[in-house]
Design a protein around this motif. Structure first.
Motif, mmCIF file in Angstrom:
data_model
loop_
_atom_site.group_PDB
_atom_site.id
_atom_site.type_symbol
_atom_site.label_atom_id
_atom_site.label_comp_id
_atom_site.label_asym_id
_atom_site.label_seq_id
_atom_site.Cartn_x
_atom_site.Cartn_y
_atom_site.Cartn_z
ATOM 1 N N THR A 78 0.836 -1.205 0.000
ATOM 2 C CA THR A 78 0.000 0.000 0.000
ATOM 3 C C THR A 78 0.873 1.258 0.000
ATOM 4 O OG1 THR A 78 -1.770 -1.145 1.204
ATOM 5 C CG2 THR A 78 -1.776 1.263 1.271
ATOM 6 N N GLU A 79 1.926 1.249 0.811
ATOM 7 C CA GLU A 79 2.838 2.390 0.859
ATOM 8 C C GLU A 79 3.546 2.580 -0.474
ATOM 9 O OE1 GLU A 79 6.726 4.017 3.412
ATOM 10 O OE2 GLU A 79 5.804 2.075 3.901
ATOM 11 N N GLU A 341 12.658 -6.804 -0.641
ATOM 12 C CA GLU A 341 12.537 -6.190 -1.967
ATOM 13 C C GLU A 341 11.585 -5.000 -1.935
ATOM 14 O OE1 GLU A 341 11.356 -9.236 -4.660
ATOM 15 O OE2 GLU A 341 13.266 -10.312 -4.553
ATOM 16 N N LEU A 342 10.451 -5.181 -1.252
ATOM 17 C CA LEU A 342 9.500 -4.073 -1.169
ATOM 18 C C LEU A 342 10.072 -2.896 -0.393
ATOM 19 C CD1 LEU A 342 5.891 -5.498 -0.620
ATOM 20 C CD2 LEU A 342 6.580 -3.731 -2.235
ATOM 21 N N GLU A 343 10.757 -3.186 0.685
ATOM 22 C CA GLU A 343 11.362 -2.117 1.482
ATOM 23 C C GLU A 343 12.418 -1.376 0.662
ATOM 24 O OE1 GLU A 343 10.902 -3.999 6.000
ATOM 25 O OE2 GLU A 343 12.693 -4.420 4.802
ATOM 26 N N ALA A 344 13.181 -2.113 -0.147
ATOM 27 C CA ALA A 344 14.181 -1.480 -1.004
ATOM 28 C C ALA A 344 13.515 -0.626 -2.078
ATOM 29 C CB ALA A 344 15.065 -2.539 -1.649
ATOM 30 N N ASP A 345 12.414 -1.124 -2.655
ATOM 31 C CA ASP A 345 11.685 -0.360 -3.669
ATOM 32 C C ASP A 345 11.109 0.919 -3.072
ATOM 33 O OD1 ASP A 345 12.196 -2.172 -5.677
ATOM 34 O OD2 ASP A 345 10.337 -3.297 -5.368
ATOM 35 N N ILE A 346 10.600 0.837 -1.857
ATOM 36 C CA ILE A 346 10.041 2.015 -1.194
ATOM 37 C C ILE A 346 11.134 3.054 -0.947
ATOM 38 C CG2 ILE A 346 9.092 2.823 1.014
ATOM 39 C CD1 ILE A 346 7.470 0.199 1.093
ATOM 40 N N ALA A 347 12.279 2.590 -0.438
ATOM 41 C CA ALA A 347 13.380 3.517 -0.168
ATOM 42 C C ALA A 347 13.859 4.177 -1.453
ATOM 43 C CB ALA A 347 14.530 2.768 0.501
ATOM 44 N N SER A 348 13.943 3.403 -2.535
ATOM 45 C CA SER A 348 14.390 3.951 -3.817
ATOM 46 C C SER A 348 13.402 4.983 -4.353
ATOM 47 C CB SER A 348 14.556 2.804 -4.823
ATOM 48 O OG SER A 348 14.923 3.295 -6.091
ATOM 49 N N MET A 349 12.117 4.678 -4.262
ATOM 50 C CA MET A 349 11.109 5.620 -4.766
ATOM 51 C C MET A 349 11.067 6.885 -3.911
ATOM 52 S SD MET A 349 8.922 6.009 -7.230
ATOM 53 C CE MET A 349 8.504 4.393 -7.869
ATOM 54 N N GLN A 350 11.212 6.742 -2.614
ATOM 55 C CA GLN A 350 11.240 7.917 -1.738
ATOM 56 C C GLN A 350 12.427 8.817 -2.088
ATOM 57 O OE1 GLN A 350 11.318 5.896 2.055
ATOM 58 N NE2 GLN A 350 9.128 6.258 2.440
ATOM 59 N N TYR A 351 13.570 8.202 -2.344
ATOM 60 C CA TYR A 351 14.766 8.978 -2.709
ATOM 61 C C TYR A 351 14.544 9.704 -4.031
ATOM 62 C CZ TYR A 351 19.559 10.091 -3.984
ATOM 63 O OH TYR A 351 20.700 10.761 -4.372
ATOM 64 N N ASP A 352 13.995 9.000 -5.025
ATOM 65 C CA ASP A 352 13.773 9.626 -6.331
ATOM 66 C C ASP A 352 12.788 10.778 -6.241
ATOM 67 O OD1 ASP A 352 15.540 7.945 -7.608
ATOM 68 O OD2 ASP A 352 14.016 6.482 -8.198
ATOM 69 N N LEU A 353 11.723 10.600 -5.464
ATOM 70 C CA LEU A 353 10.729 11.665 -5.318
ATOM 71 C C LEU A 353 11.343 12.905 -4.663
ATOM 72 C CD1 LEU A 353 7.575 9.633 -4.237
ATOM 73 C CD2 LEU A 353 7.712 11.172 -6.210
ATOM 74 N N ALA A 354 12.301 12.675 -3.762
ATOM 75 C CA ALA A 354 12.959 13.802 -3.099
ATOM 76 C C ALA A 354 13.928 14.518 -4.034
ATOM 77 C CB ALA A 354 13.702 13.305 -1.858
ATOM 78 N N GLN A 355 14.477 13.797 -5.030
ATOM 79 C CA GLN A 355 15.517 14.362 -5.894
ATOM 80 C C GLN A 355 15.009 14.910 -7.223
ATOM 81 O OE1 GLN A 355 18.699 14.710 -4.834
ATOM 82 N NE2 GLN A 355 18.002 13.815 -2.880
#
Length: 385
Positions: A78-79, A341-355
């Motif tokens: 969901t996140e 894998e999901l936690e890694a995908d979330i962290a990656s998407m959060q980073y991209d949204l910030a950048q």
């Protein structure tokens, strides 16, 4: 061969005896006195009971893991979906601004379609509208095109049309159902042709005739047990409301057991209904050895196939590697990997949204994502979710 009646009473006037429950071991022959045929019969009983236990264990394992799967991964999914949706909308807004050349605009539109399409396939109508606004072909049109191409391919393999009057299927689900039905019909027709052709050319051997007679005896034995249960348990003949409910439940079980030709289940119901005792069951085993052996062989075959189906469905449902062993350890390991894998995908998407608000980062990111899109480890695949 003349059919012999089984030594069962015609009614069940007495209340069920709890001591009779679960005593189908009386059907087995004593080990010290068994012939080869009787030993095989005992083995089939053990094999049947073992397969039933394995099926129940596999189903229980899947059910318990499904709860863990939902509890652990659903909040993460969901996140992640929320972040994907946020990125899709951000890209949509960015395309309305200046500063991107034609190639970067095309890459951004392609990414919007990939991001929104994954959510649209899960029923998100707003994401479907966003996808269709940027795609050359709507998701519905893409589905029809894919179904049409697949239909042509399958019809070429089968050598005939799947539907009537050049019917075209608008989605892959309907197409696959029609394909399976057509293949089953072709296989059945081929089997019937072989059977009829072989029967016309040769007479049945003594072994085949014996097998046919055993099959008839097995049908007769199964039918006799069922009819006696139906007569004894018919709820309309019962005046006591409580007893009527009990007999209704037992009759439902008997119907299901008879439909799947489950000898042991029907005998268990005989014991529960107090229609027989251990002596009668033992007597039946001696009298109808060949017929009951045929029924057990048939049941073992069905249960073996059912166990394989349950295990494969569970492996597929939880994303285990094909033909991986199904066990609590393998499911626990797979859940842990999916969580990471999901936690890694979330962290990656959060980073991209910030950048991505940094235009230089955004343009470089677009080019990198375009290059990675067709790579084996494409981040836009989102772990196959």
């Amino acid at each position: 061969m003349t059919q012999h009646s089984l030594p069962f009473p015609d009614d069940a006037s007495s209340a069920p005896n709890p001591a009779n429950r679960g005593k189908l071991t009386a059907l087995k022959f004593e080990a010290a006195k068994t012939s080869p045929a009787q030993k095989r019969f005992n083995q089939l009983i053990d094999q049947t009971e073992s397969l039933v236990a394995k099926i129940k264990a596999a189903q229980a394992l899947a059910d318990s893991h499904r709860v863990k799967f939902s509890t652990t991964l659903t909040p993460l999914k969901t996140e992640f979906d929320s972040l994907v949706r946020k990125m899709a909308w951000w890209l949509d807004e960015r395309l309305k601004q200046k500063g991107l050349n034609a190639k970067l605009k095309a890459i951004a539109a392609e990414m919007i379609c990939s991001l929104s399409g994954s959510l649209a396939m899960e029923g998100d109508e707003t994401m479907q509208a966003l996808h269709d606004a940027h795609a050359a072909e709507s998701l519905e049109e893409q589905g029809k095109t894919a179904a049409s191409d697949m239909q042509s391919f399958i019809e070429g393999i089968l050598g005939e049309k799947l539907g009537e009057d050049d019917q075209e299927f608008e989605n892959l689900d309907d197409l696959m159902r029609a394909s399976i039905a057509k293949m089953q019909a072709q296989a059945e027709a081929a089997n019937q042709a072989r059977a009829s052709g072989g029967a016309a050319k040769r007479k049945k051997t003594a072994t085949q005739k014996k097998a046919d007679q055993q099959a008839l005896d097995a049908d007769g034995a199964l039918r006799t047990i069922y009819r006696q249960l139906a007569s004894a348990l018919h709820p309309d003949r019962e005046t006591d409301p409580v007893e009527q409910l009990r007999k209704t439940a037992l009759m439902k079980e008997a119907n299901a057991a008879y439909e799947r030709r489950d000898l042991l289940a029907l005998l268990q119901l005989q014991l529960q209904a107090d229609l027989v005792d251990e002596r009668m069951i033992s007597s039946m085993a001696h009298e109808k050895l060949a017929a009951l052996t045929a029924l057990l062989k048939e049941r073992v075959k069905v249960l073996t196939s059912e166990l394989y189906k349950v295990e494969r469905q569970t492996v597929t449902e939880f994303g285990l590697p094909m033909y991986a062993p199904l066990s609590p350890a393998s499911l626990k390991r797979q859940l842990s990997e999916q969580k990471k894998e999901l936690e890694a995908d979330i962290a990656s998407m959060q980073y991209d949204l910030a950048q991505v608000p940094d235009d230089r980062y955004f343009k470089r990111w677009l080019r990198e994502q375009h290059e990675l899109r067709y790579d084996e480890f494409n981040p836009l695949d989102f772990g196959g979710l």
